[in-house]
Write a protein that holds these residues in place. Structure first.
Motif, mmCIF file in Angstrom:
data_model
loop_
_atom_site.group_PDB
_atom_site.id
_atom_site.type_symbol
_atom_site.label_atom_id
_atom_site.label_comp_id
_atom_site.label_asym_id
_atom_site.label_seq_id
_atom_site.Cartn_x
_atom_site.Cartn_y
_atom_site.Cartn_z
ATOM 1 N N PHE A 125 0.830 -1.203 0.000
ATOM 2 C CA PHE A 125 0.000 0.000 0.000
ATOM 3 C C PHE A 125 0.866 1.254 0.000
ATOM 4 C CE2 PHE A 125 -3.242 2.951 1.744
ATOM 5 C CZ PHE A 125 -4.273 2.664 0.865
ATOM 6 N N CYS A 126 1.993 1.193 0.723
ATOM 7 C CA CYS A 126 2.940 2.315 0.719
ATOM 8 C C CYS A 126 3.445 2.587 -0.701
ATOM 9 C CB CYS A 126 4.128 2.020 1.637
ATOM 10 S SG CYS A 126 3.961 2.674 3.304
ATOM 11 N N ASP A 127 3.835 1.520 -1.393
ATOM 12 C CA ASP A 127 4.328 1.667 -2.766
ATOM 13 C C ASP A 127 3.237 2.209 -3.691
ATOM 14 O OD1 ASP A 127 6.817 0.754 -2.076
ATOM 15 O OD2 ASP A 127 6.437 -1.320 -2.668
ATOM 16 N N TRP A 128 2.021 1.760 -3.438
ATOM 17 C CA TRP A 128 0.909 2.125 -4.318
ATOM 18 C C TRP A 128 0.552 3.607 -4.219
ATOM 19 C CZ3 TRP A 128 -4.803 2.009 -3.044
ATOM 20 C CH2 TRP A 128 -5.568 2.254 -4.192
ATOM 21 N N ILE A 129 0.536 4.150 -3.004
ATOM 22 C CA ILE A 129 0.077 5.536 -2.831
ATOM 23 C C ILE A 129 1.210 6.549 -2.721
ATOM 24 C CG2 ILE A 129 -2.106 4.830 -1.781
ATOM 25 C CD1 ILE A 129 -1.008 5.502 0.937
ATOM 26 N N THR A 130 2.463 6.077 -2.732
ATOM 27 C CA THR A 130 3.586 7.017 -2.729
ATOM 28 C C THR A 130 3.758 7.602 -4.126
ATOM 29 O OG1 THR A 130 4.748 5.811 -0.972
ATOM 30 C CG2 THR A 130 6.063 7.297 -2.331
ATOM 31 N N PRO A 131 3.776 8.927 -4.269
ATOM 32 C CA PRO A 131 3.915 9.553 -5.599
ATOM 33 C C PRO A 131 5.211 9.140 -6.283
ATOM 34 C CG PRO A 131 3.283 11.174 -3.946
ATOM 35 C CD PRO A 131 3.630 9.922 -3.204
ATOM 36 N N HIS A 132 5.164 9.014 -7.602
ATOM 37 C CA HIS A 132 6.354 8.668 -8.375
ATOM 38 C C HIS A 132 7.404 9.765 -8.230
ATOM 39 C CE1 HIS A 132 4.665 5.137 -10.261
ATOM 40 N NE2 HIS A 132 3.576 5.821 -10.601
ATOM 41 N N GLY A 133 8.629 9.355 -8.050
ATOM 42 C CA GLY A 133 9.715 10.312 -7.891
ATOM 43 C C GLY A 133 10.068 10.587 -6.448
ATOM 44 N N SER A 134 9.203 10.171 -5.524
ATOM 45 C CA SER A 134 9.482 10.380 -4.099
ATOM 46 C C SER A 134 10.467 9.327 -3.604
ATOM 47 C CB SER A 134 8.194 10.298 -3.273
ATOM 48 O OG SER A 134 7.294 11.308 -3.642
ATOM 49 N N ILE A 135 11.404 9.768 -2.787
ATOM 50 C CA ILE A 135 12.406 8.841 -2.248
ATOM 51 C C ILE A 135 11.779 7.916 -1.207
ATOM 52 C CG2 ILE A 135 14.594 8.680 -0.993
ATOM 53 C CD1 ILE A 135 15.340 11.401 -2.153
#
Length: 278
Positions: free
Chosen positions: A169-179
């Protein structure tokens, strides 16, 4: 509420349980048996998150030669299984004491096998330490670990449904490009993981609660299988979903706070370490 709904009698639904506990025991009834869990939660959570992280790093080192490599789904699942097994050793005595303290005012019917000398509905234990000492004296080490098989069957799949959905879920909702995920993402992912985990755990949590509550005044179940069979024969399949609503509602905020605290502390310690050793 969860323990009483799962192992108690006459509570019906969640609202009736709330009203019954408040009417009979006032506000203090909602906090019975909490001193042991509160005193041990720091150690327990440290072991859980520490074992999970260490196992992940070990598997990454073994597979990729780099402990900092991103773990695969299989690695996370295996690490969760290890956590589930180890957590039982610490968690079972704590859960037992909490359950016994919460259930000692539960009235038992005459049909519930043989009664001990203490009258049902009266207090058997004076507190957490007295409860632990009494169980140890009367039932020995096996008594302290009563319900450990049911807890193992609860926690092994439960932690798989805890850590794996959190990471996904973390991977899914983390915006692209965010570390790294932001605090809100961590909080939300942790809450969802907690709700999912408790939904998965509830059937065996019912069995665990009944086995550990069994022994305050009566001895009804011979073991995990016997508890499952008796519960199903007497109350049907729905009995294994008692306390589901309470578990999932409680699981969201508690797990959200747990993951958020863990991740923020980890980041802070990494920051201090980089400042100390640039």
């Amino acid at each position: 509420l969860q323990t009483r709904l799962q192992a108690g009698q006459g509570y019906g639904n969640t609202l009736k349980c709330v009203l019954t506990v408040y009417r009979n025991e006032s506000l203090t009834g909602f906090f019975k048996g909490m001193s042991f869990p509160l005193a041990s939660i720091g150690i327990y959570s440290s072991v859980v998150f520490g074992v999970f992280s260490s196992t992940q790093r070990f598997l990454s080192q073994l597979r990729h030669g780099d402990p900092a490599a991103a773990p695969s789904l299989g690695d996370m699942t295996l690490a969760s299984l290890v956590v589930g097994v180890i957590s039982v050793g610490i968690g079972t005595p704590v859960e037992l004491v909490k359950t016994r303290l919460q259930m000692q005012t539960q009235p038992y019917t005459k049909a519930n096998i043989k009664q001990n000398s203490t009258a049902p509905g009266s207090s058997v234990y004076r507190g957490s330490i007295h409860c632990f000492r009494t169980i140890l004296q009367k039932e020995g080490i096996p008594g302290i670990y009563r319900g450990n098989v049911a807890m193992l069957l609860r926690d092994v799949p439960g932690y798989c449904a805890y850590f794996v959905p959190y990471a996904m879920f973390c991977d899914w909702i983390t915006p692209h490009g965010s570390i790294a995920p932001n605090p809100f993402t961590i909080w939300m992912a942790g809450g969802v993981a907690g709700a999912v985990s408790w939904a998965v755990c509830t059937p065996m949590d019912v069995v665990k609660s009944r086995l550990q509550a069994d022994g305050v005044y009566s001895k009804q179940y011979k073991g995990t299988i016997d508890c499952i069979l008796q519960s199903y024969q007497n109350e049907g399949l729905k009995v294994f979903f008692r306390g589901l609503l309470v578990n999932t509602i409680r699981g969201f905020p508690s797990s959200a706070a747990m993951f958020l605290g863990y991740e923020l502390c980890l980041r802070a310690m990494k920051g201090w370490q980089s400042e100390t050793n640039p």
